[in-house]
Design a protein around this motif. Structure first.
Motif, mmCIF file in Angstrom:
data_model
loop_
_atom_site.group_PDB
_atom_site.id
_atom_site.type_symbol
_atom_site.label_atom_id
_atom_site.label_comp_id
_atom_site.label_asym_id
_atom_site.label_seq_id
_atom_site.Cartn_x
_atom_site.Cartn_y
_atom_site.Cartn_z
ATOM 1 N N ASP A 393 0.965 -1.145 -0.096
ATOM 2 C CA ASP A 393 -0.034 0.187 0.122
ATOM 3 C C ASP A 393 0.850 1.194 0.157
ATOM 4 O OD1 ASP A 393 -2.206 -1.524 -0.046
ATOM 5 O OD2 ASP A 393 -3.166 -1.159 2.001
ATOM 6 N N PHE A 394 1.892 1.248 0.777
ATOM 7 C CA PHE A 394 2.660 2.388 1.093
ATOM 8 C C PHE A 394 3.476 2.563 -0.555
ATOM 9 C CE2 PHE A 394 6.652 4.479 2.641
ATOM 10 C CZ PHE A 394 6.153 5.621 2.932
ATOM 11 N N LEU A 395 3.960 1.740 -1.100
ATOM 12 C CA LEU A 395 4.479 1.705 -2.497
ATOM 13 C C LEU A 395 3.372 2.120 -3.480
ATOM 14 C CD1 LEU A 395 6.732 -1.439 -2.863
ATOM 15 C CD2 LEU A 395 7.371 0.781 -1.836
ATOM 16 N N ILE A 396 2.065 1.682 -3.476
ATOM 17 C CA ILE A 396 1.174 2.254 -4.413
ATOM 18 C C ILE A 396 0.831 3.602 -4.208
ATOM 19 C CG2 ILE A 396 -1.241 1.736 -5.148
ATOM 20 C CD1 ILE A 396 -1.003 -1.011 -4.293
ATOM 21 N N MET A 397 0.850 4.008 -3.091
ATOM 22 C CA MET A 397 0.708 5.511 -2.688
ATOM 23 C C MET A 397 1.552 6.409 -3.698
ATOM 24 S SD MET A 397 -0.221 7.530 0.646
ATOM 25 C CE MET A 397 1.362 7.927 1.302
ATOM 26 N N HIS A 398 2.742 6.145 -3.603
ATOM 27 C CA HIS A 398 3.838 6.861 -4.327
ATOM 28 C C HIS A 398 3.269 6.999 -5.775
ATOM 29 C CE1 HIS A 398 6.199 5.521 -1.044
ATOM 30 N NE2 HIS A 398 7.191 6.333 -1.392
ATOM 31 N N TYR A 399 2.941 6.018 -6.443
ATOM 32 C CA TYR A 399 2.268 5.865 -7.845
ATOM 33 C C TYR A 399 1.086 6.785 -8.071
ATOM 34 C CZ TYR A 399 6.076 2.791 -9.443
ATOM 35 O OH TYR A 399 7.310 2.533 -9.620
ATOM 36 N N HIS A 400 0.070 6.509 -7.049
ATOM 37 C CA HIS A 400 -1.231 6.928 -7.232
ATOM 38 C C HIS A 400 -1.242 8.641 -6.957
ATOM 39 C CE1 HIS A 400 -5.533 6.896 -7.317
ATOM 40 N NE2 HIS A 400 -5.631 7.401 -6.209
ATOM 41 N N LEU A 401 -0.421 9.056 -5.963
ATOM 42 C CA LEU A 401 -0.785 10.567 -5.791
ATOM 43 C C LEU A 401 0.318 11.231 -6.695
ATOM 44 C CD1 LEU A 401 -0.676 10.429 -1.821
ATOM 45 C CD2 LEU A 401 -2.657 10.637 -3.339
ATOM 46 N N ASN A 402 -0.027 11.587 -8.057
ATOM 47 C CA ASN A 402 0.553 12.293 -8.906
ATOM 48 C C ASN A 402 0.010 13.033 -9.785
ATOM 49 O OD1 ASN A 402 0.992 11.313 -11.695
ATOM 50 N ND2 ASN A 402 0.448 9.799 -10.782
ATOM 51 N N VAL A 403 0.383 14.168 -10.253
ATOM 52 C CA VAL A 403 -0.278 15.065 -11.310
ATOM 53 C C VAL A 403 0.591 15.122 -12.605
ATOM 54 C CG1 VAL A 403 -1.546 16.428 -9.855
ATOM 55 C CG2 VAL A 403 0.588 17.416 -10.405
ATOM 56 N N ARG A 404 1.659 14.040 -13.033
ATOM 57 C CA ARG A 404 2.235 14.209 -13.938
ATOM 58 C C ARG A 404 1.591 13.915 -15.285
ATOM 59 N NH1 ARG A 404 8.139 12.977 -13.305
ATOM 60 N NH2 ARG A 404 7.829 12.300 -15.390
ATOM 61 N N ASP A 405 2.213 14.270 -16.489
ATOM 62 C CA ASP A 405 1.311 13.995 -17.721
ATOM 63 C C ASP A 405 1.537 12.484 -18.502
ATOM 64 O OD1 ASP A 405 -0.216 16.160 -17.714
ATOM 65 O OD2 ASP A 405 1.334 17.463 -18.612
ATOM 66 N N GLU A 406 2.456 11.897 -18.277
ATOM 67 C CA GLU A 406 2.795 10.866 -19.168
ATOM 68 C C GLU A 406 1.691 9.643 -18.815
ATOM 69 O OE1 GLU A 406 4.886 12.230 -16.980
ATOM 70 O OE2 GLU A 406 6.643 12.585 -17.756
ATOM 71 N N PRO A 407 1.651 8.793 -20.004
ATOM 72 C CA PRO A 407 0.501 7.644 -19.798
ATOM 73 C C PRO A 407 0.571 6.823 -18.486
ATOM 74 C CG PRO A 407 1.412 7.991 -21.959
ATOM 75 C CD PRO A 407 2.133 8.888 -21.349
ATOM 76 N N LEU A 408 1.957 6.528 -18.099
ATOM 77 C CA LEU A 408 1.950 5.595 -17.097
ATOM 78 C C LEU A 408 1.392 6.197 -15.797
ATOM 79 C CD1 LEU A 408 3.447 3.076 -15.136
ATOM 80 C CD2 LEU A 408 5.263 4.673 -15.006
ATOM 81 N N TRP A 409 1.768 7.566 -15.630
ATOM 82 C CA TRP A 409 1.424 8.367 -14.499
ATOM 83 C C TRP A 409 -0.092 8.743 -14.608
ATOM 84 C CZ3 TRP A 409 4.730 7.662 -10.762
ATOM 85 C CH2 TRP A 409 5.952 7.474 -11.172
ATOM 86 N N ARG A 410 -0.643 9.052 -15.662
ATOM 87 C CA ARG A 410 -1.984 9.105 -15.823
ATOM 88 C C ARG A 410 -2.745 7.945 -15.205
ATOM 89 N NH1 ARG A 410 -3.662 12.383 -14.342
ATOM 90 N NH2 ARG A 410 -1.727 12.870 -13.638
ATOM 91 N N GLN A 411 -2.171 6.731 -15.808
ATOM 92 C CA GLN A 411 -2.876 5.439 -15.628
ATOM 93 C C GLN A 411 -2.761 5.388 -13.879
ATOM 94 O OE1 GLN A 411 -1.220 2.188 -17.674
ATOM 95 N NE2 GLN A 411 -1.146 0.751 -15.822
ATOM 96 N N CYS A 412 -1.727 5.579 -13.352
ATOM 97 C CA CYS A 412 -1.563 5.099 -11.895
ATOM 98 C C CYS A 412 -2.510 6.168 -11.104
ATOM 99 C CB CYS A 412 -0.230 5.547 -11.461
ATOM 100 S SG CYS A 412 0.919 4.080 -12.172
ATOM 101 N N ALA A 413 -2.468 7.424 -11.495
ATOM 102 C CA ALA A 413 -3.440 8.308 -10.613
ATOM 103 C C ALA A 413 -4.748 7.981 -11.051
ATOM 104 C CB ALA A 413 -3.109 9.556 -11.403
#
Ligand SMILES: Cc1cc2nc3c(=O)[nH]c(=O)nc-3n(C[C@H](O)[C@H](O)[C@H](O)COP(=O)(O)OP(=O)(O)OC[C@H]3O[C@@H](n4cnc5c(N)ncnc54)[C@H](O)[C@@H]3O)c2cc1C
Length: 504
Positions: A393-413
């Motif tokens: 869960d702690f690791l997932i939080m790093h990926y989920h809480l972001n406002v970046r633009d790239e496809p990977l980061w949008r998917q995780c958000a």
């Protein structure tokens, strides 16, 4: 029950076979040989031809306890492993491009009130320019390239940081091999070719090596790495795949020549399709790009990694593939999986060596006899499940809480996250409260750092703060000043190592 029932002399474990000699195998051999000092033979099989994963250079503070239990001398260990010190992790561009925050080891400040320091910071934020990072001793020292062991005087602000190590994983395994062999562990070089099971119970009885040697044992510890030779290859235990939450599935690792920036911390920089680590050791700097193969090609990932080193590459990038997840049971019949054979979560928070240590502690806490009572194995597996899910869960939080633009980061958000994590995020967002759960490895400072560092700002501080007669800004400024002044008195990271534990 009579006294005789208690003794059960025929049922004790007489022999243990560890299959695999990476960090997991030798950490297990060291701890078992230290504890089981009589009455049980411990044998380890490893294959130089197969080799080890060989990465695993950053740790968290719990490793100190493991080394202390073994009785290792800290300076000797750091010297032998080309080690350095780690006060936390700097995250670059994670929440959004070019933003930085620090995940510190230790606490924020020295609590001065019933309400946590970060609540005072939240309440006073509009009235000052204090950065949350500047309220922890770990960053006060790390940002200045300084290091010293924490003070043992709790009144001293220098007692509020904690630390771990960076080290060469291969040297660490070698160091523990010497330790284990000195305590009677027998080592066999070569490959395991076959595994024999009992026809009725399915318990593992022995393994046969390629040269025909047969090694039997009562208890088998599977440290064979990703392949999980016994736990999966033989017992078909099953694996929970968490790639839908933690999408990176490959890494490229390459060391480079040391730079003058000998940081007492790990740096993790988010990139378009994953993130890059930077880990300074005494003789080189370790680097790697952990990425999602669905979002970038291997060649592009290698080019990105090589373009972002701060010294000359000392070889070609080494590819590694993995499936993030967990073996359904770490303990199945008379086989216990330790290390990569029990599962893998990417190295974002340096938790793999900790999970090795945690499984070893549980082996000792739940040490079986030859009955292998399910009461014992089930509890071992229950605890292991909680430990890994809390880290997940702690690791997932790093990926989920972001406002970046790239496809990977949008998917995780936008992805659905486990309810257990959503609950923590919701509580923090409401009023900055940290909800702890059974077997949480990471404490309040860690969660606070990532919530705030990745912009999960609470709507308001804890209601309790309205009842406190505390001038938050004044206290926070005092804290920041005290830390700054204390940090200035410390030696540089390099000077500390030169004085105490410089490798030959
Ligand atoms: C990209 C990446 C980065 C990482 N970074 C970190 C980090 O910073 N911090 C951290 O804590 N962890 C990190 N890890 C995890 C860490 O590397 C591992 O947890 C650790 O090295 C333990 O590995 P292991 O001993 O389980 O497996 P391995 O190192 O793979 O060892 C397996 C052993 O089994 C033996 N073996 C296998 N099959 C046979 C056979 N048939 N016969 C005989 N022997 C056999 C091999 O020879 C070897 O000795 C990272 C992992 C990866 C992939």
């Amino acid at each position: 029950m009579t006294a005789n029932d208690y003794q059960q002399p025929g049922r004790k474990i007489r022999s243990i076979l560890i299959v695999g000699g990476g960090s997991a195998g030798w950490m297990t051999a060291a701890a078992l040989s230290q504890t089981l000092s009589k009455g049980c033979t411990i044998t380890l099989i490893e294959s130089e031809e197969i080799g080890t994963v060989g990465v695993g250079e950053a740790t968290i503070p719990t490793i100190k306890l493991f080394n202390q239990v073994l009785g290792l001398d800290e300076n000797d260990f750091v010297r032998a492993t080309q080690g350095s010190f780690k006060l936390g992790i700097q995250f670059v561009s994670w929440g959004k491009a070019n933003h930085r925050y620090f995940h510190p080891f230790g606490s924020y400040g020295r609590p001065f009130d019933t309400v946590a320091v970060h609540q005072h910071w939240l309440a006073a934020r509009a009235n000052n320019d204090i950065n949350l990072d500047d309220l922890c001793m770990a960053w006060a020292a790390a940002s200045r390239g300084k290091f010293a062991l924490p003070s043992t005087d709790p009144r001293n602000v220098l007692s509020t940081h904690d630390y771990a190590y960076h080290f060469d994983a291969g040297l660490y395994a070698g160091y523990l091999r010497k330790y284990s062999e000195a305590r009677g562990v027998l080592r066999h070089e070569g490959k395991v070719a076959f595994v024999q099971q009992n026809g009725e119970s399915g318990f593992v009885e022995s393994v046969t090596m390629e040269d025909g040697r047969i090694c039997a044992a009562d208890l088998f510890i599977d440290c064979s790495g990703f392949r999980g030779l016994l736990i999966e290859g033989t017992l078909k235990t099953g694996y929970d795949d968490w790639t839908h939450w933690l999408p990176c599935d490959r890494a490229l690792a390459v060391p480079c020549a040391s730079s003058s920036d000998f940081t007492p911390y790990t740096r993790s920089t988010a990139r378009a399709a994953g993130w890059q680590w930077r880990i300074p050791l005494q003789h080189r700097t370790g680097n790697g790009y952990v990425y999602s193969s669905a979002h970038i090609s291997d060649d592009e990932a290698a080019a990105t990694l090589l373009a972002n080193l701060d010294g000359k590459a000392l070889g070609d990038p080494r590819p590694l593939r993995f499936v993030t997840g967990r073996r359904r049971k770490s303990w199945n019949k008379n086989v216990i999986a330790v290390g990569l054979s029990s599962g893998f979560m990417e190295p974002l928070e340096s938790t793999s060596l900790h999970l090795i240590q945690a499984n070893i502690s549980k082996i000792l806490a739940f040490f079986p006899d030859r009955d292998f009572d399910p009461l014992v194995t089930d509890e071992f597996n229950r605890v292991a499940t909680h430990e890994t899910e809390r880290i997940r869960d702690f690791l997932i939080m790093h990926y989920h809480l972001n406002v970046r633009d790239e496809p990977l980061w949008r998917q995780c958000a936008n992805m659905d996250i486990p309810g257990s994590l959503q609950f923590k995020i919701d509580h923090f967002r409401k009023c900055g409260r940290l909800i702890a759960r059974e077997m949480d490895l990471f404490g309040p400072a860690s969660w606070t750092a990532v919530h705030i560092g990745q912009f999960n700002f609470p709507k308001r501080p804890d209601p309790l703060i309205d009842f406190r007669n505390v001038n938050g800004t004044e206290y926070l400024e005092k804290l920041r000043g005290a830390m700054r002044a204390a940090a200035e008195t410390l030696p540089t990271h390099q000077a500390y190592i030169d004085r105490n534990c410089k490798a030959n």
